[in-house]
Design a protein around this motif. Structure first.
Motif, mmCIF file in Angstrom:
data_model
loop_
_atom_site.group_PDB
_atom_site.id
_atom_site.type_symbol
_atom_site.label_atom_id
_atom_site.label_comp_id
_atom_site.label_asym_id
_atom_site.label_seq_id
_atom_site.Cartn_x
_atom_site.Cartn_y
_atom_site.Cartn_z
ATOM 1 N N THR A 101 29.578 -2.993 -4.202
ATOM 2 C CA THR A 101 30.476 -2.840 -3.000
ATOM 3 C C THR A 101 29.769 -2.871 -1.647
ATOM 4 N N ALA A 139 25.583 -4.556 -10.886
ATOM 5 C CA ALA A 139 26.688 -5.480 -11.235
ATOM 6 C C ALA A 139 27.974 -4.887 -10.901
ATOM 7 N N PRO A 140 29.011 -5.529 -10.458
ATOM 8 C CA PRO A 140 30.351 -5.040 -10.121
ATOM 9 C C PRO A 140 30.930 -4.278 -11.297
ATOM 10 N N THR A 141 30.671 -4.460 -12.318
ATOM 11 C CA THR A 141 31.436 -3.648 -13.485
ATOM 12 C C THR A 141 30.494 -2.258 -13.702
ATOM 13 N N ALA A 142 29.419 -2.058 -13.167
ATOM 14 C CA ALA A 142 28.452 -0.932 -13.353
ATOM 15 C C ALA A 142 29.032 0.252 -12.412
ATOM 16 N N SER A 143 28.948 1.427 -13.181
ATOM 17 C CA SER A 143 29.284 2.538 -12.334
ATOM 18 C C SER A 143 28.204 3.356 -11.721
#
Length: 124
Positions: free
Chosen positions: A87, A110-114
């Motif tokens: 983001t 990655a967009p799914t990574a926290s």
């Protein structure tokens, strides 16, 4: 100035670790209301001391002075790598564009990574 200071943000800077197993100096900055300016100044000074390498992992980078210090490290020849949350590219106050324009290597998670990391490793 650090804009989004929550209850506490910890930014850990590691300096002086050598691959041959020498001791590592660790500096931690706990940022709370009223301490942001002093912590920012200390972080910028520490980044400005990077000679060989600077690895930064933060979810968000909105601080202009810290971004400028990262760019300066790259310009003086330190091998710089930055990891930001996906983001970060579209953050309104984010400094992604400044780093990219200065050709600082930035990788987006990655967009799914926290990505909840907030640290830098300086000079290995």
């Amino acid at each position: 100035m650090l804009k989004r200071v929550g209850v506490a943000i910890v930014f850990v800077l590691l300096a002086g670790a050598e691959l041959c197993g020498q001791d590592c100096t660790t500096q931690s900055y706990l940022v709370t209301r009223g301490t942001a300016e002093a912590a920012q100044s200390a972080i910028v000074r520490t980044i400005d001391g990077a000679v060989r390498t600077l690895d930064v992992a933060v979810a968000s980078l909105a601080d202009v002075a810290i971004a400028d210090a990262i760019v300066r490290a790259s310009q003086r020849g330190a091998a710089v790598r930055v990891l930001l949350a996906a983001t970060a590219r579209t953050e309104p106050a984010g400094q992604y564009a400044k780093l990219a324009a200065a050709k600082v290597p930035v990788k987006l998670a990655a967009p799914t990574a926290s990505l909840s990391d907030r640290f830098a490793v300086i000079d290995a």
